[in-house]
Write an enzyme that holds these catalytic residues in place. Sequence first.
Site, short mmCIF file in Angstrom:
data_model
loop_
_atom_site.label_atom_id
_atom_site.label_comp_id
_atom_site.label_asym_id
_atom_site.label_seq_id
_atom_site.Cartn_x
_atom_site.Cartn_y
_atom_site.Cartn_z
N ASP A 92 0.90 -1.23 -0.06
CA ASP A 92 -0.03 0.04 0.08
C ASP A 92 0.92 1.24 0.01
O ASP A 92 0.83 1.92 0.84
CB ASP A 92 -0.87 -0.12 1.16
CG ASP A 92 -1.85 0.95 1.23
OD1 ASP A 92 -1.97 1.85 0.57
OD2 ASP A 92 -2.54 1.34 2.53
N LYS A 94 0.96 4.16 -2.01
CA LYS A 94 0.31 5.17 -2.25
C LYS A 94 1.32 6.25 -3.00
O LYS A 94 1.69 7.31 -2.67
CB LYS A 94 -0.42 6.08 -0.93
CG LYS A 94 -1.43 5.18 -0.44
CD LYS A 94 -2.23 5.79 0.68
CE LYS A 94 -3.37 5.10 1.40
NZ LYS A 94 -2.84 3.93 2.15
N ASP A 97 4.10 10.95 -6.96
CA ASP A 97 5.07 11.73 -7.63
C ASP A 97 5.10 11.60 -9.03
O ASP A 97 4.38 11.05 -9.68
CB ASP A 97 6.46 11.35 -6.98
CG ASP A 97 7.43 12.66 -6.90
OD1 ASP A 97 7.24 13.47 -7.66
OD2 ASP A 97 8.13 12.77 -5.92
O1 S5P Z 1 -8.81 5.63 2.16
C1 S5P Z 1 -7.75 4.79 2.58
C2 S5P Z 1 -7.05 4.02 2.04
C3 S5P Z 1 -6.29 3.17 2.47
S1 S5P Z 1 -5.22 1.98 1.67
N1 S5P Z 1 -8.14 4.58 4.09
C4 S5P Z 1 -7.28 3.40 4.57
O2 S5P Z 1 -7.48 3.33 5.76
N2 S5P Z 1 -6.20 2.81 3.82
C5 S5P Z 1 -5.41 1.94 4.53
O3 S5P Z 1 -6.15 0.90 5.06
C6 S5P Z 1 -4.66 2.45 5.72
O4 S5P Z 1 -3.30 2.97 5.25
C7 S5P Z 1 -4.35 1.36 6.64
O5 S5P Z 1 -3.38 0.37 6.17
C8 S5P Z 1 -5.80 0.44 6.18
C9 S5P Z 1 -6.89 0.63 7.14
O6 S5P Z 1 -6.55 -0.08 8.61
P1 S5P Z 1 -7.51 0.12 9.85
O7 S5P Z 1 -6.62 -0.47 10.98
O8 S5P Z 1 -8.16 1.44 9.96
O9 S5P Z 1 -8.54 -1.05 9.53
#
Ligand code: S5P
Length: 267
Positions: A92, A94, A97
């Site tokens: 992940d 993201k 750049d």
């Molecule tokens: O919009 C987003 C995109 C991502 S990839 N919101 C998110 O929370 N994520 C990722 O999903 C975030 O970086 C984390 O690794 C995961 C959610 O984690 P949780 O512990 O809240 O379920």
Amino acid sequence: HPPTTKPYAVRADAHPNPTAKRLLKLMDRKKSNLCVSIDVTKCEDALEIVRRVAPAVCMVKTHIDIMEDFTPAFTAELARLADEHDFLIFEDRKFADIGNTVALQYSSGVHRIAEWSHITNAHPLPGPGIVTGLGKVGKPLDRALLLLAEMSSAGNLAVGDYTRQAVQMARDAGRDWVVGFIAMGRVDSDGDDDFLVLTPGVGLVAKGDALGQQYRTPRQVVYDSGCDVIIVGRGIYGIEGDAAAVLAEAEKYRAEGWKAYEDRLIQ
Ligand code: S5P
């Protein structure tokens, strides 16, 4: 929305990207649309969580830049577990750049993400050069890319026209490379192309955290919103208990996500 009423296995047959095809097939085989997000900072802790949840997941999501004791042995072991337990690895990262820089960030540095991560993601913010730059590295390796068309956090700017242009960017690039989106719902519903929608912000208990995260249930995400994969982090690895308790929690999410998928097929 056509993709949401088709079985994952049928969508696999028609998919032009080898990684997306493999994912859809293994989702069908393991009866799992669950991706567990492993957001811990020690390699051995991360591997322990992966070993616990492996039977229940179609995918494991990493943030490789949070590991404090990273060595290439970590990603080698992750890859071995992925083969043994039939799941994919999603870094992940993201990316956000210009094309030239993201190509270097994807291929090089300490982490060499393209070598071990089947799927990664990018913000469409810099424009289509980011997709092309990552594609130079990932396409020859049969990797797959997701664009962040929406986010789960309160107050995020990925809405409206931004989201629409993210979808257009994916369509322009082609599904053989950009296989889908991080989104909260079926952002591709104005077309008949079959993108994958992977959705974070999933929890059975918590409604959010202190830093803007917002949670919905697997059923809201898969049945109501038509998403394909639920991404769960703290809701699974954060629970109290031993190895069996963590697997049981993952199994709960897997079962809920799968039931919601089966129900939407027959609506
Ligand atoms: O919009 C987003 C995109 C991502 S990839 N919101 C998110 O929370 N994520 C990722 O999903 C975030 O970086 C984390 O690794 C995961 C959610 O984690 P949780 O512990 O809240 O379920």
